[in-house]
Design a protein around this motif. Sequence first.
Motif, PDB file in Angstrom:
ATOM      1  N   VAL A   1     -49.213  40.300  12.282  1.00  0.00           N
ATOM      2  CA  VAL A   1     -49.932  40.385  13.743  1.00  0.00           C
ATOM      3  C   VAL A   1     -50.612  39.660  14.186  1.00  0.00           C
ATOM      4  N   LEU A   2     -51.486  39.007  13.469  1.00  0.00           N
ATOM      5  CA  LEU A   2     -52.438  37.773  14.007  1.00  0.00           C
ATOM      6  C   LEU A   2     -51.634  36.535  14.127  1.00  0.00           C
ATOM      7  N   LEU A   3     -50.602  36.365  13.396  1.00  0.00           N
ATOM      8  CA  LEU A   3     -49.824  35.294  13.561  1.00  0.00           C
ATOM      9  C   LEU A   3     -48.990  35.338  14.768  1.00  0.00           C
ATOM     10  N   MET A   4     -48.504  36.552  15.145  1.00  0.00           N
ATOM     11  CA  MET A   4     -47.894  36.623  16.291  1.00  0.00           C
ATOM     12  C   MET A   4     -48.610  36.547  17.596  1.00  0.00           C
ATOM     13  N   PHE A   5     -49.975  36.870  17.229  1.00  0.00           N
ATOM     14  CA  PHE A   5     -51.001  36.718  18.502  1.00  0.00           C
ATOM     15  C   PHE A   5     -51.126  35.184  18.758  1.00  0.00           C
ATOM     16  N   VAL A   6     -51.166  34.364  17.672  1.00  0.00           N
ATOM     17  CA  VAL A   6     -51.332  33.042  17.484  1.00  0.00           C
ATOM     18  C   VAL A   6     -50.055  32.370  18.409  1.00  0.00           C
ATOM     19  N   MET A   7     -49.023  33.015  17.977  1.00  0.00           N
ATOM     20  CA  MET A   7     -47.982  32.280  18.661  1.00  0.00           C
ATOM     21  C   MET A   7     -47.753  32.449  20.245  1.00  0.00           C
ATOM     22  N   VAL A   8     -48.250  33.515  20.686  1.00  0.00           N
ATOM     23  CA  VAL A   8     -48.315  33.925  21.996  1.00  0.00           C
ATOM     24  C   VAL A   8     -49.440  32.671  22.623  1.00  0.00           C
ATOM     25  N   ILE A   9     -50.560  32.486  21.997  1.00  0.00           N
ATOM     26  CA  ILE A   9     -51.445  31.793  22.743  1.00  0.00           C
ATOM     27  C   ILE A   9     -50.898  30.371  22.709  1.00  0.00           C
ATOM     28  N   TRP A  10     -50.038  29.989  21.590  1.00  0.00           N
ATOM     29  CA  TRP A  10     -49.762  28.523  21.348  1.00  0.00           C
ATOM     30  C   TRP A  10     -48.670  28.320  22.722  1.00  0.00           C
ATOM     31  N   GLY A  11     -47.959  29.162  22.648  1.00  0.00           N
ATOM     32  CA  GLY A  11     -46.931  29.394  23.711  1.00  0.00           C
ATOM     33  C   GLY A  11     -47.198  29.083  25.024  1.00  0.00           C
ATOM     34  N   MET A  12     -48.312  29.709  25.263  1.00  0.00           N
ATOM     35  CA  MET A  12     -49.139  29.616  26.660  1.00  0.00           C
ATOM     36  C   MET A  12     -49.643  28.085  26.726  1.00  0.00           C
ATOM     37  N   ASN A  13     -50.337  27.985  25.502  1.00  0.00           N
ATOM     38  CA  ASN A  13     -50.682  26.504  25.680  1.00  0.00           C
ATOM     39  C   ASN A  13     -49.673  25.223  25.937  1.00  0.00           C
ATOM     40  N   VAL A  14     -48.542  25.631  25.738  1.00  0.00           N
ATOM     41  CA  VAL A  14     -47.452  24.630  26.050  1.00  0.00           C
ATOM     42  C   VAL A  14     -47.826  24.295  27.533  1.00  0.00           C
TER      43      VAL A  14
END
Length: 313
Positions: free
Chosen positions: A12-25
């Motif tokens: 779940v935490l990894l999915m959260f990281v993927m969301v904010i990294w996608g946002m960071n693109v």
Amino acid sequence: MNNTNSNMFTYVLLMFVMVIWGMNVVFIKMLVDVFPTVTMTSFRVFLAGVVAITVCILIKQLRKFTKVEWKYIFIATIFGVTGHHFFLAWGLTTTTASNTALILALLPLTTSILASVMLKDSLSRLRVVGIIFAFCGVASIILQSGESFTSINVGDVSIFIAMFVQAVSFIYIKKGTNTIDSRVMTAVMLVVGSSFLFVISLFAEPAGTSQMIEQTGWIWGIFLVSSIFATALGHFLFNAAIHRLGAGQTAVFNNFVPFFGLVFSALWLGEQITLLQLTGFVFIVLGVLLGTGFIDEYVKRRVLKKRKVQKAV
């Protein structure tokens, strides 16, 4: 918390990281249009490192490192912070964003292969299938732009190097976090790596610092969010997951970054999400479930439970 529930929480935490990294693109695209690339990257990573170091001081986790630990920190920093960000920034000046995303999508596959060789991390058939599924999902999202594999240039080679050195860094992060708190290793890597990047920027962009100072307004808000949340918090959680799950399994989640990047591009930049992109997302989800070993664990639990029932009868 048992091992299964603990792993689920990590997912779940990894999915959260993927969301904010996608946002960071989207954030980084905004930033590089305004700031000098390498200088901005060094400042952004340095601020993230300062935040991370501050957290480590508050929780009293900083300590002296052994020579072996410094070796892992140094190698992981050179590859995962300085090398990755430098070649990524340099490559983006001469290649397309779609080519970049496609090449970076090789990261989970590369990491899993390196982990199986260097860490003796088991790579089951289902995990191999999962990696292939996830790669196909990313490829379907990117290739809809019509980019060709035959159009490789120097920029593409630079992006490939950026992908490969980051995969190598994951291996040494795994080794280092066997004895070092993952939060501390993340903080030290960010500070040291950003210092190296700043030295490089002095030669690559001599007027970079003055150009940064000249900018005012909302762009600094984007800079702060990108640095503190995406870089500092994101790497904190991601490196902790590497320690918990292993480099190969954790890296599979990177396949979500292009998808979430597309989502936020559509929301904030007005870009359209196609049916082919949604199909790619389904492949990515299947790839993560298989590639992380989640399905393997589920099958093993079912078989073990069935055997217990048979013995009881």
